[in-house]
Every structure is written in C-alpha cells, then in structure tokens.
Scaffold this active site. Structure first.
Site, PDB file in Angstrom:
ATOM      1  N   HIS A 207       3.212   7.359  48.460  1.00  0.00           N
ATOM      2  CA  HIS A 207       2.939   7.827  47.086  1.00  0.00           C
ATOM      3  C   HIS A 207       2.159   6.810  46.260  1.00  0.00           C
ATOM      4  O   HIS A 207       1.815   7.078  45.120  1.00  0.00           O
ATOM      5  CB  HIS A 207       4.245   8.172  46.355  1.00  0.00           C
ATOM      6  CG  HIS A 207       5.065   6.973  45.985  1.00  0.00           C
ATOM      7  ND1 HIS A 207       5.904   6.356  46.871  1.00  0.00           N
ATOM      8  CD2 HIS A 207       5.151   6.273  44.834  1.00  0.00           C
ATOM      9  CE1 HIS A 207       6.479   5.325  46.271  1.00  0.00           C
ATOM     10  NE2 HIS A 207       6.040   5.240  45.032  1.00  0.00           N
TER      11      HIS A 207
HETATM   12  C1  UD1 Z   1       6.550   6.081  39.718  1.00  0.00           C
HETATM   13  C2  UD1 Z   1       6.558   4.546  39.560  1.00  0.00           C
HETATM   14  C3  UD1 Z   1       6.597   3.895  40.939  1.00  0.00           C
HETATM   15  C4  UD1 Z   1       7.734   4.426  41.782  1.00  0.00           C
HETATM   16  C5  UD1 Z   1       7.635   5.949  41.850  1.00  0.00           C
HETATM   17  C6  UD1 Z   1       8.788   6.500  42.648  1.00  0.00           C
HETATM   18  C7  UD1 Z   1       5.359   3.588  37.633  1.00  0.00           C
HETATM   19  C8  UD1 Z   1       4.136   2.869  37.223  1.00  0.00           C
HETATM   20  N1  UD1 Z   1       5.355   4.067  38.905  1.00  0.00           N
HETATM   21  O1  UD1 Z   1       5.316   6.426  40.341  1.00  0.00           O
HETATM   22  O2  UD1 Z   1       6.766   2.503  40.768  1.00  0.00           O
HETATM   23  O3  UD1 Z   1       7.644   3.882  43.083  1.00  0.00           O
HETATM   24  O4  UD1 Z   1       7.663   6.463  40.510  1.00  0.00           O
HETATM   25  O5  UD1 Z   1       8.707   7.862  42.816  1.00  0.00           O
HETATM   26  O6  UD1 Z   1       6.265   3.727  36.844  1.00  0.00           O
HETATM   27  N2  UD1 Z   1       5.527  14.247  38.805  1.00  0.00           N
HETATM   28  C9  UD1 Z   1       6.046  15.514  38.958  1.00  0.00           C
HETATM   29  N3  UD1 Z   1       7.406  15.653  38.891  1.00  0.00           N
HETATM   30  C10 UD1 Z   1       8.227  14.606  38.666  1.00  0.00           C
HETATM   31  C11 UD1 Z   1       7.665  13.331  38.519  1.00  0.00           C
HETATM   32  C12 UD1 Z   1       6.315  13.175  38.599  1.00  0.00           C
HETATM   33  O7  UD1 Z   1       5.339  16.477  39.158  1.00  0.00           O
HETATM   34  O8  UD1 Z   1       9.462  14.817  38.596  1.00  0.00           O
HETATM   35  C13 UD1 Z   1       4.070  14.067  38.862  1.00  0.00           C
HETATM   36  C14 UD1 Z   1       3.562  13.577  37.514  1.00  0.00           C
HETATM   37  O9  UD1 Z   1       3.248  14.627  36.692  1.00  0.00           O
HETATM   38  C15 UD1 Z   1       2.380  12.746  37.888  1.00  0.00           C
HETATM   39  C16 UD1 Z   1       2.712  12.243  39.296  1.00  0.00           C
HETATM   40  O10 UD1 Z   1       3.764  13.045  39.780  1.00  0.00           O
HETATM   41  O11 UD1 Z   1       1.220  13.496  37.941  1.00  0.00           O
HETATM   42  C17 UD1 Z   1       3.063  10.793  39.294  1.00  0.00           C
HETATM   43  O12 UD1 Z   1       4.231  10.547  38.518  1.00  0.00           O
HETATM   44  P1  UD1 Z   1       4.431   9.149  37.730  1.00  0.00           P
HETATM   45  O13 UD1 Z   1       5.813   9.048  37.215  1.00  0.00           O
HETATM   46  O14 UD1 Z   1       3.331   8.974  36.761  1.00  0.00           O
HETATM   47  O15 UD1 Z   1       4.218   8.033  38.816  1.00  0.00           O
HETATM   48  P2  UD1 Z   1       4.756   7.924  40.313  1.00  0.00           P
HETATM   49  O16 UD1 Z   1       3.584   7.955  41.209  1.00  0.00           O
HETATM   50  O17 UD1 Z   1       5.863   8.881  40.564  1.00  0.00           O
END
Ligand code: UD1
Length: 351
Positions: A207
């Site tokens: 991821h």
């Molecule tokens: C975040 C953390 C990372 C951790 C990871 C674990 C930061 C900078 N990054 O990264 O350190 O390893 O979580 O999973 O804080 N999304 C969904 N549903 C959710 C959550 C996220 O659809 O429940 C989508 C968001 O809309 C976004 C993408 O996934 O487009 C990324 O989510 P985001 O929380 O921004 O960062 P992660 O890559 O999950």
C-alpha cells in the site's frame, strides 16, 4: 481522576491502542477516552478492528476522513483542538505510530500546552520522501515522553537531543496485541477460506505510494511475482484497490481478496511460507512469529527486524533470488507481551 486520550486514526493504530486500553480500563485513577480521528473509516479498515480487539466505540469521533496530507493534518488539528477546548481537556495525550493524526494531534495538543507521550517513538527510516518519516520526526521533536520499541529507536532520540529521562524503552506494543489475541488467532483457519494449504502459500500486502501509485511499478511487481511457484493471497488496501483498476495483467497465482480483520490476518500469516509486504507493522509481526518477511522497500524504520528478526529488504530486481534464502531470526529484547504493563506503570507515575 486524570483524563487520558488514546489517539487512533488508521488501521495500524487500532492494534497499538488495544492492549493499552485493556491494561488501563479498570484503573480508578484513569478516565480513559478513545479519540478516533476518522482517517480510516471503511468497516474493514476500522470497525472490524474495534470488534476483533474488543474495543468499545470511540468516545470521540472526529470524522476527518480522506484528503491530501495537508487537508487531513489540518482538519485533524482543528477538530482535535476543538475537542480539547470544549469537551475534554486531557492530562495526557497518547499518540501512536506515524500516521498523519499522530502528527496533527501532537501539534494541536502541544499548542494547548498539554502533555504528549509518543508510543513507538524514535523509529527512523532516514528517508524523508516517506510521509511517515516526517510525521515521526515532527512528533518526536515536540513530545514530552518517548516510549521506544527497540534500542535503535532510543539511540536515534538521544542523538537528536532528547533528554534521557524523557525516554523509556518499553518494548513492542504489537506483540502485546498478538499475545492478547493468541487463542482467537490460533482457533482460526483463514487459509481454508482461500483454498490454500498451510505452509503452501505466500501472503502479499502492498500500500506504500512508492509501490502502488505508479501503474508501471505495480505492473513490474506483478510480472515478478507471477514467476513464484506458490499461490499468493493479496488482501487489498483501498489505496491499492484504486491502482488495480488500471492493471491489465493480473498474475494467475495472485488471489486478490478484501482487507482482513486482525485475527484472520494474523492466522493467515502465521501459516504462510513467507510474506512479501511494504508494511511497517508486518515486519515486526513476522519477526515475532519467525516467518520470513521480504519487505519491498529500500529502507526500513525498523532495522531490528533485519539485524535480529526474519525480515529482509528486497526490490523488484532481487526479489526472486532473495526468496530462495528465507531467514527465521529471533525475537528482539522486550518484545514479550508486557509493554502495556510497563507503560501503565509509567503513566501512573507521570500523571
Ligand atoms: C495510512 C498511513 C500509513 C499506514 C496506512 C495503513 C499516513 C501518512 N499514512 O496510509 O502510514 O501504513 O495508513 O493502512 O498517515 N481509504 C478508504 N477507506 C478507508 C481508508 C482509506 O477508501 O477506510 C482510501 C482513502 O480515501 C485514500 C486512500 O485510501 O484515498 C489512502 O488512505 P490514507 O489514510 O490517506 O493513507 P493510507 O495509504 O491508508
């Protein structure tokens, strides 16, 4: 009675606050509040973990949700500041790990002159292109108490000028989580859900933006893993799911599945031949379980998983060679399931 905020935001945080919550919940000196900032909000990324880990619903939900880094960080700061000013002013704020909310809540709290403790302090990848590295450095530049998982983390903090009295080497909280859930984990047979035999499959998770945000890179990872002669179970993170829609050639040995809860996932990795991942926490969990882990990154903030544990850094060029030489490793000091007890004693002393 002292009020304590346990801040959580994203999937890896829920595992880290659970043992601490359970260690503190019956202490009569402690009014414990779980604050969920809402960075992860899907059932499978959030509520499934609260259910698995027997955590109550968050006392406060900030519902920040998705956004750019600045949006997520800024909105979390605003919402958390408001909470502290209007509803619940804590005597101690505990932030965990290295996600955007760790940074946001520690800054908001310090500007209100509140005490902040960072659990999993001092880890450094020395790669400032990782958003998590920025979160770690900033949080560790303003916290009051530093709880480290390993001696390398303690050394990093001392080198950065943190006073030794602020640092406690407490061990790895994720191992407490595993110990706490061991019976439930061992009762599962997750591999059966996917029609693979124990020991005869690989688990892959990806991821990190560096691996999944470019279609070309993800495609070249897939090209390599298509040459592995075992099935790969691939629980897909929302970020990666988006990227997958653009990929044409999905390898035949790759089984794409939804994200799993904590107990199912731990059972799945404990019976795997090995793991390919770019996660932070999985490097530690595999080290504890003695399962070989190949981390698809150039650096790690958890070097002890390489020097002592079962982890190896790999890239797409050497992956197929490296998997021929798996490592079992051993368990680092204080990864013993007693970290939350050590932290409880420290908290009782400081507040
Ligand atoms: C975040 C953390 C990372 C951790 C990871 C674990 C930061 C900078 N990054 O990264 O350190 O390893 O979580 O999973 O804080 N999304 C969904 N549903 C959710 C959550 C996220 O659809 O429940 C989508 C968001 O809309 C976004 C993408 O996934 O487009 C990324 O989510 P985001 O929380 O921004 O960062 P992660 O890559 O999950």
């Amino acid at each position: 009675m002292k009020t304590l905020h346990l801040i959580c935001a994203a999937r890896p945080n829920f595992m880290k606050i659970a043992p601490l919550y359970h260690a503190l919940k019956n202490e009569n000196w402690c009014d414990l509040k779980i604050v969920h900032t809402g960075q992860h909000y899907d059932y499978q990324m959030s509520q499934a973990f609260f259910d698995d880990l027997d955590l109550p619903s968050p006392h406060y939900s900030l519902e920040v949700g998705k956004g750019t880094h600045a949006e997520q960080t800024g909105q979390t700061m605003l919402a958390y500041e408001k909470l502290c000013l209007t509803e619940s002013r804590p005597n101690l704020v505990v932030v965990v790990g290295d996600v955007n909310a760790t940074l946001a809540c520690s800054i908001a709290a310090k500007k209100l002159n509140l005490k902040v403790a960072h659990l999993e302090a001092g880890l450094r990848s020395f790669d400032r292109s990782m958003p998590e590295e920025i979160n770690r450095i900033v949080t560790d530049s303003i916290s009051d108490y530093y709880w480290t998982p390993s001696e390398d983390a303690t050394k990093n903090l001392l080198r950065e000028g943190v006073h030794p009295e602020q640092i406690s080497f407490v061990g790895n909280i994720m191992i407490d989580t595993h110990c706490m859930m061991k019976d439930k984990i061992n009762k599962k047979r997750t591999s059966e859900l996917f029609g693979v035999e124990e020991g005869g499959y690989v688990v892959m998770t990806l991821h990190r933006p560096i691996n999944v945000d470019s279609k070309e890179i993800l495609q070249s990872i897939f090209e390599k893993i298509s040459q592995i002669d075992l099935p790969l179970i691939f629980p897909v993170h929302p970020r990666t799911k988006k990227a997958l829609t653009e990929i044409k050639n999905i390898p035949k040995n790759l089984k794409i599945v939804d994200p799993l809860g904590y107990v199912d996932f731990m059972n799945l990795i404990s019976s795997a031949a090995y793991i390919i991942s770019d996660s932070g926490g999985i490097q530690e969990e595999t080290t504890y379980l003695g399962i070989p882990c190949f981390t698809l990154r150039d650096t790690t903030e958890r070097p002890i998983t390489i020097t002592i544990g079962s982890n190896q850094l790999v890239n797409i060029y050497n992956l197929l060679d490296k998997i021929k030489h798996p490592k079992k490793g051993s368990i680092p000091p204080l990864w013993d399931g007693k970290t939350s007890e050590r932290i409880k004693d420290i908290i009782e002393r400081i507040i």
